[in-house]
Design a protein around this motif. Structure first.
Motif, PDB file in Angstrom:
ATOM      1  N   UNK A 202     -39.732  25.276   9.685  1.00 35.41           N
ATOM      2  CA  UNK A 202     -38.281  25.130   9.604  1.00 35.41           C
ATOM      3  C   UNK A 202     -37.846  24.766   8.189  1.00 35.41           C
ATOM      4  N   UNK A 203     -38.681  24.000   7.500  1.00 32.40           N
ATOM      5  CA  UNK A 203     -38.398  23.679   6.101  1.00 32.40           C
ATOM      6  C   UNK A 203     -38.505  24.937   5.240  1.00 32.40           C
ATOM      7  N   UNK A 204     -39.547  25.731   5.462  1.00 32.11           N
ATOM      8  CA  UNK A 204     -39.730  26.972   4.691  1.00 32.11           C
ATOM      9  C   UNK A 204     -38.567  27.937   4.896  1.00 32.11           C
ATOM     10  N   UNK A 205     -37.961  27.892   6.097  1.00 33.05           N
ATOM     11  CA  UNK A 205     -36.826  28.767   6.400  1.00 33.05           C
ATOM     12  C   UNK A 205     -35.512  28.215   5.841  1.00 33.05           C
ATOM     13  N   UNK A 206     -35.571  27.058   5.220  1.00 28.40           N
ATOM     14  CA  UNK A 206     -34.385  26.477   4.612  1.00 28.40           C
ATOM     15  C   UNK A 206     -33.442  25.783   5.572  1.00 28.40           C
ATOM     16  N   UNK A 207     -33.912  25.501   6.796  1.00 26.07           N
ATOM     17  CA  UNK A 207     -33.042  24.868   7.785  1.00 26.07           C
ATOM     18  C   UNK A 207     -33.037  23.353   7.665  1.00 26.07           C
ATOM     19  N   UNK A 208     -34.085  22.808   7.090  1.00 23.94           N
ATOM     20  CA  UNK A 208     -34.198  21.354   6.926  1.00 23.94           C
ATOM     21  C   UNK A 208     -34.811  21.090   5.565  1.00 23.94           C
ATOM     22  N   UNK A 209     -34.336  20.067   4.895  1.00 18.22           N
ATOM     23  CA  UNK A 209     -34.839  19.779   3.546  1.00 18.22           C
ATOM     24  C   UNK A 209     -35.161  18.294   3.430  1.00 18.22           C
ATOM     25  N   UNK A 210     -36.323  17.879   3.936  1.00 19.07           N
ATOM     26  CA  UNK A 210     -36.689  16.464   3.860  1.00 19.07           C
ATOM     27  C   UNK A 210     -36.890  16.009   2.418  1.00 19.07           C
ATOM     28  N   UNK A 211     -36.776  14.718   2.237  1.00 22.44           N
ATOM     29  CA  UNK A 211     -37.044  14.150   0.918  1.00 22.44           C
ATOM     30  C   UNK A 211     -38.553  14.081   0.702  1.00 22.44           C
ATOM     31  N   UNK A 212     -38.948  13.781  -0.516  1.00 23.35           N
ATOM     32  CA  UNK A 212     -40.376  13.656  -0.831  1.00 23.35           C
ATOM     33  C   UNK A 212     -40.638  12.296  -1.456  1.00 23.35           C
ATOM     34  N   UNK A 213     -41.735  11.681  -1.029  1.00 18.97           N
ATOM     35  CA  UNK A 213     -42.132  10.424  -1.651  1.00 18.97           C
ATOM     36  C   UNK A 213     -42.769  10.717  -3.001  1.00 18.97           C
TER      37      UNK A 213
END
Length: 225
Positions: free
Chosen positions: A39-50
């Protein structure tokens, strides 16, 4: 397999992938780390990164995921259409969901705030041991993160305990409730198959409410004898 356990979010208020899975897998059993990454790769969700590169999810991310998964499961929307719905939400609109009549995104899902174990104890006055007993009896999720409506559930459990009805006495009730849930799921699936159209969460909730009415009547009649 032992139930997944999630700890409360850290001081940053962010969740790890494991914690997100613990929050959502009860409703979406097929959710996995690979699906989150997809889902992230599809651009639907963009979590933060530590700083070390690990994905971190905010409460807003969790609710966005809940919406995505609900639109997939209950409304059978392809990811392309879901992306369009999300784009409208990101622009401050409340889009109508395709194929759901006049229903909008906000009417399908309302935000579900979650609580850490310490906050749940603080809000209810329950001891840590009591929360543990409720978890052991299967009356609360085996996690350190709880849905907001757990406050009402723990409060009710504490009032029952004052009358000698402890969590361990309610194991049979929990088993019966799980059987009711299975019955509802089967009925909803059968209705959808018979009608040729999907039956979703609304049908399940309606049937659950009817079962609660019948169960309450049985208990009241028993007590009236």
């Amino acid at each position: 397999m032992a139930p997944r356990t999630a700890r409360a979010p850290g001081e940053s208020g962010l969740f790890s992938i494991g914690q997100v899975l613990a929050l959502l897998q009860g409703d979406f059993g097929d959710l996995s780390p690979s699906k989150l990454r997809f889902l992230e790769e599809q651009g639907l969700i963009a979590p933060e990164r530590s700083k070390s590169g690990y994905r971190k999810f905010s409460q807003a991310h969790v609710e966005r995921l809940r919406l995505i998964l609900t639109l997939q499961r209950d409304h059978y929307l392809p990811l392309r259409v879901i992306a369009e719905v999300l784009a409208e939400i990101d622009q401050g609109r409340d889009p109508v969901i395709p194929g759901a009549g006049p229903r909008s995104a906000s009417s399908i899902l309302s935000p579900r705030r979650v609580l850490g174990r310490e906050e749940l104890q603080r809000q209810t006055g329950a001891a840590s041991r009591f929360i543990g007993e409720a978890i052991a009896a299967g009356l609360l999720p085996a996690a350190e993160v709880f849905p907001h409506d757990s406050i009402a559930e723990v409060t009710a459990l504490m009032k029952l305990a004052e009358h000698g009805i402890t969590p361990r006495h309610l194991r049979a009730m929990r088993v019966a409730a799980e059987r009711d849930a299975e019955l509802v799921e089967q009925a909803v699936e059968a209705r959808g198959a018979a009608s040729g159209s999907p039956s979703g969460a609304e049908d399940a909730l309606e049937l659950a409410a009817l079962l609660e009415t019948v169960r309450g009547g049985v208990v009241r009649r028993k007590l009236g004898r």
